[in-house]
Design an enzyme around this catalytic site. Structure first.
Site, PDB file in Angstrom:
ATOM      1  N   HIS A  46       0.801  -1.224   0.000  1.00 47.89           N
ATOM      2  CA  HIS A  46       0.000   0.000   0.000  1.00 47.89           C
ATOM      3  C   HIS A  46       0.837   1.280   0.000  1.00 47.89           C
ATOM      4  CE1 HIS A  46      -3.893  -1.921   0.357  1.00 47.89           C
ATOM      5  NE2 HIS A  46      -3.443  -2.678   1.338  1.00 47.89           N
ATOM      6  N   GLU A 150      -7.384 -11.993   5.359  1.00 48.59           N
ATOM      7  CA  GLU A 150      -8.158 -10.757   5.258  1.00 48.59           C
ATOM      8  C   GLU A 150      -9.295 -10.869   4.241  1.00 48.59           C
ATOM      9  OE1 GLU A 150      -5.421  -7.644   4.115  1.00 48.59           O
ATOM     10  OE2 GLU A 150      -4.152  -9.066   3.034  1.00 48.59           O
ATOM     11  N   ASP A 176      -9.555  -5.195   5.264  1.00 44.17           N
ATOM     12  CA  ASP A 176     -10.044  -5.852   4.054  1.00 44.17           C
ATOM     13  C   ASP A 176     -11.070  -6.933   4.380  1.00 44.17           C
ATOM     14  OD1 ASP A 176      -8.821  -4.372   2.096  1.00 44.17           O
ATOM     15  OD2 ASP A 176      -7.039  -5.608   2.002  1.00 44.17           O
TER      16      ASP A 176
END
Length: 261
Positions: A46, A150, A176
């Site tokens: 990310h 996730e 997530d």
């Protein structure tokens, strides 16, 4: 190759604390290390961090006594190889959903006979200063393979996923997972918390360490009481931003108070 202190601390029954590291600067890594944390997870999923900077952040971690992990961008041989060849002591592999994906991650992270990680005599092997055959044995022993669970599919398949030899830790991914369950960002909802607790209980049942990401003080206390040893207690960007804002708000409030006197 340096000893993986986090792996040893967990084995000894000790607690370890780490941060996600998303600011692409070795100086930040040094600060985290000297602040007393045990590990960092350099985030290449990310955050936009180039491979050369990742390697320098790993060097900084080593200098400051931190165990450096890298969250790779994807479960691929190339992404995992680059992180480990840069010197990471483990990889955090996101979105593990099936046993087959788990096997792929382990195979990419270990040398023969535990996997098929491509051979290299670079910086983790001290450029061949010592026996490379000894190095690959030590790498297989010290490198940690950490799965992020996730997704609803990953949770459903978790017992099969954790049956794969070579999994060293499970890291929850409530953000997530909340989206996978149809309630984005409701990470502390009763439904999401219940699913995260399932991840914990299955991990413990399989005798694999579980790493929690407490999002409030009461979460931390709960996990502590359950015997959790590993914690990711924030992200460097979030901590930096909140500290900047709180510092400014304190000054503004003080100024208002002094002007009204």
């Amino acid at each position: 190759m340096f000893i993986n202190h986090v792996k040893q601390l967990l084995k000894d029954g000790k607690q370890v604390f780490g941060l996600f590291c998303s600011i692409p600067n070795p100086l930040i890594v040094e600060m985290i290390g000297y602040a007393g944390y045990d590990f960092i997870i350099i985030d290449t999923e990310h955050a936009s961090i180039n491979p050369e900077t990742v390697e320098n952040m790993i060097r900084a971690a080593e200098a400051a006594g931190l165990t450096p992990f890298v969250r790779v961008s994807e479960n691929s041989e190339g992404a995992i190889l680059r992180a480990l060849d840069a010197g990471a002591k483990g990889v955090v592999v996101p979105h593990i959903r099936t046993k087959e994906e788990a096997e792929r991650a382990v195979r990419s992270s270990r040398y023969f006979p535990l996997g098929m990680r491509s051979l290299n005599g670079g910086r983790p092997a001290r450029f061949g200063k010592e026996s490379l055959t000894t190095y690959i044995q030590q790498a297989n022993k010290e490198v940690m393979v950490i799965f992020m669970i996730e997704d609803e599919e990953g949770l459903k398949n978790l017992p099969d996923i954790l049956s794969v030899p070579g999994v060293d830790m499970v890291l929850e991914g409530a953000a997530d997972l909340s989206q996978s369950l149809g309630m984005p960002w409701q990470t502390r909802s009763s439904i999401v918390k219940k699913e995260i607790e399932k991840i914990f209980h299955i991990s413990i049942e399989k005798q694999i360490p579980f790493c929690a990401i407490p999002r409030a003080h009461e979460d931390f206390v709960q996990w502590l009481n359950l015997g959790v040893q590993a914690f990711v207690v924030g992200d460097d960007r979030g901590i930096f931003f909140r500290t900047l804002r709180e510092n400014l708000e304190f000054k503004k409030e003080y100024r208002k108070g002094s002007q009204s006197e």
